[in-house]
Design a protein around this motif. Structure first.
Motif, mmCIF file in Angstrom:
data_model
loop_
_atom_site.group_PDB
_atom_site.id
_atom_site.type_symbol
_atom_site.label_atom_id
_atom_site.label_comp_id
_atom_site.label_asym_id
_atom_site.label_seq_id
_atom_site.Cartn_x
_atom_site.Cartn_y
_atom_site.Cartn_z
ATOM 1 N N PRO A 60 0.602 -0.782 0.170
ATOM 2 C CA PRO A 60 0.109 0.048 0.082
ATOM 3 C C PRO A 60 0.342 1.292 0.208
ATOM 4 N N ALA A 61 2.695 1.203 0.963
ATOM 5 C CA ALA A 61 2.953 2.972 0.546
ATOM 6 C C ALA A 61 3.570 3.041 -0.284
ATOM 7 N N ARG A 103 2.933 1.383 -3.093
ATOM 8 C CA ARG A 103 1.828 2.175 -4.959
ATOM 9 C C ARG A 103 1.770 3.865 -4.513
ATOM 10 N N GLU A 104 1.012 4.127 -3.359
ATOM 11 C CA GLU A 104 0.761 5.797 -3.219
ATOM 12 C C GLU A 104 2.991 6.469 -3.472
ATOM 13 N N ALA A 130 2.647 6.755 -6.852
ATOM 14 C CA ALA A 130 1.532 7.561 -8.796
ATOM 15 C C ALA A 130 1.940 8.629 -7.888
ATOM 16 N N ARG A 131 2.669 8.804 -6.842
ATOM 17 C CA ARG A 131 2.594 10.175 -6.340
ATOM 18 C C ARG A 131 4.938 10.917 -7.270
ATOM 19 N N TYR A 163 7.644 9.098 2.254
ATOM 20 C CA TYR A 163 7.697 7.402 3.016
ATOM 21 C C TYR A 163 7.603 7.535 3.758
ATOM 22 N N ILE A 182 3.424 8.136 4.622
ATOM 23 C CA ILE A 182 2.733 7.828 4.202
ATOM 24 C C ILE A 182 2.420 6.473 4.695
ATOM 25 N N ARG A 189 0.317 6.230 7.694
ATOM 26 C CA ARG A 189 -1.461 6.291 7.648
ATOM 27 C C ARG A 189 -1.526 5.242 7.254
ATOM 28 N N THR A 190 -0.815 4.621 6.266
ATOM 29 C CA THR A 190 -0.999 2.846 5.351
ATOM 30 C C THR A 190 -1.073 1.670 5.992
#
Length: 291
Positions: free
Chosen positions: A109-110, A112-113, A116-117, A280, A283, A286-287
């Motif tokens: 999850p981290a 991927r996010e 994407a950024r 990172y 992120i 949060r994830t």
């Protein structure tokens, strides 16, 4: 911390002698004349004002100072290579960010996010050696790494993520294999393949008797450990997600109910001030979730 003025070539020569256990074999591996190698090691000893090797008719062995240097030297050389790689990438206009992972700990999850950024950053993942996982972060092989504690965290900043139960891995036919839970005391007579008995749930350490009766078998990977377990050569205590990740039909796992949970954290070099690392970490805060 090693002297920053140390000659890396001398350090490489030292590591070669330490790992080959012989000046002759090390010189052959390095493709240098043995007298040259000997002079470089003497020069390094003079630089450090310490004797690094005991040399006698039985061979070449590290002194206490040599063992200390060997531990630091491996990280130093890896850090130097990581620095060279980052400089080459920057010169070529490349941006690379490497995430070190531990099997069983969720990172997707981290990653991927973050990817994407940052479409212009090559985001890579690297499986870290389970015995030297903290070194992968400390020496710069990875920018951030997911670590299972306990490990030495000197030089690292850490962000606690979660904890998970510990289980004991057993051969399928083991006397305890059908149990739902076991206690530390029931493992005292077992041959533990990785370390001694961990701390109890209440934070108290295992007794000296428990520690003394548990021999240690060194292994280079979890897979290697599990081969020994399957062959009936011993048992190993691991976090639950590790047992699930490496599940196989000839091995079972049982919860050890009086061991403290196994904590997982995200780590990065304390000296590394990088906006990508900071983002990172934000992120992950949060994830991050339980495996």
């Amino acid at each position: 911390m090693l002297n920053p003025d140390l000659d890396l070539r001398k350090v490489r020569y030292f590591v070669a002698v330490a790992e080959h256990g012989s000046f002759t074999r090390a010189a052959e591996a390095l493709h240098v004349a043995q007298p040259v190698l000997s002079r470089q090691i003497r020069a390094l000893e003079n630089d450090l004002k310490a004797t690094l090797f005991d040399r006698d008719t039985r061979g070449t062995r590290l002194t206490a100072a040599g063992r200390a240097l060997h531990e630091e030297a491996l990280s130093l050389l890896a850090a130097a290579e990581a620095t060279r790689r980052r400089v080459r990438d920057a010169d070529a206009g490349l941006r690379r960010f490497t995430v070190g992972f531990t099997p069983g700990v969720p990172v997707a999850p981290a990653v991927r996010e973050f990817a994407a950024r940052h479409a212009g950053v090559s985001v890579e993942v690297l499986r870290m050696d389970f015995l030297h996982r903290a070194d992968s972060v400390r020496d710069g092989q990875v920018d951030v790494g997911y670590l299972r504690l306990p490990v030495r965290t000197h030089g690292l900043s850490v962000e606690p993520l979660f904890s998970e139960p510990r289980v004991v891995e057993l051969p399928a036919g083991h006397r305890l294999a059908q149990r739902d839970t076991v206690h530390i005391a029931e493992l005292v007579t077992e041959r533990m393949l990785l370390g001694g008995v961990p701390e109890r749930r209440d934070g108290s350490p295992a007794s000296p008797e428990e520690q003394a009766e548990v021999p240690v078998l060194a292994a280079r990977s979890i897979e290697e450990l599990l081969e020994h377990v399957a062959a009936g050569r011993g048992v190993v205590v691991v976090p639950l997600s590790t047992a699930l990740y490496f599940a196989r039909p000839d091995i079972t796992h049982v919860l050890v109910d009086d061991l403290a949970p196994s904590p997982v954290c995200l780590a990065w070099r304390s000296s590394r001030h990088d906006v990508l690392v900071e983002e990172y970490v934000d992120i992950v805060r949060r994830t991050a979730g339980r495996p």
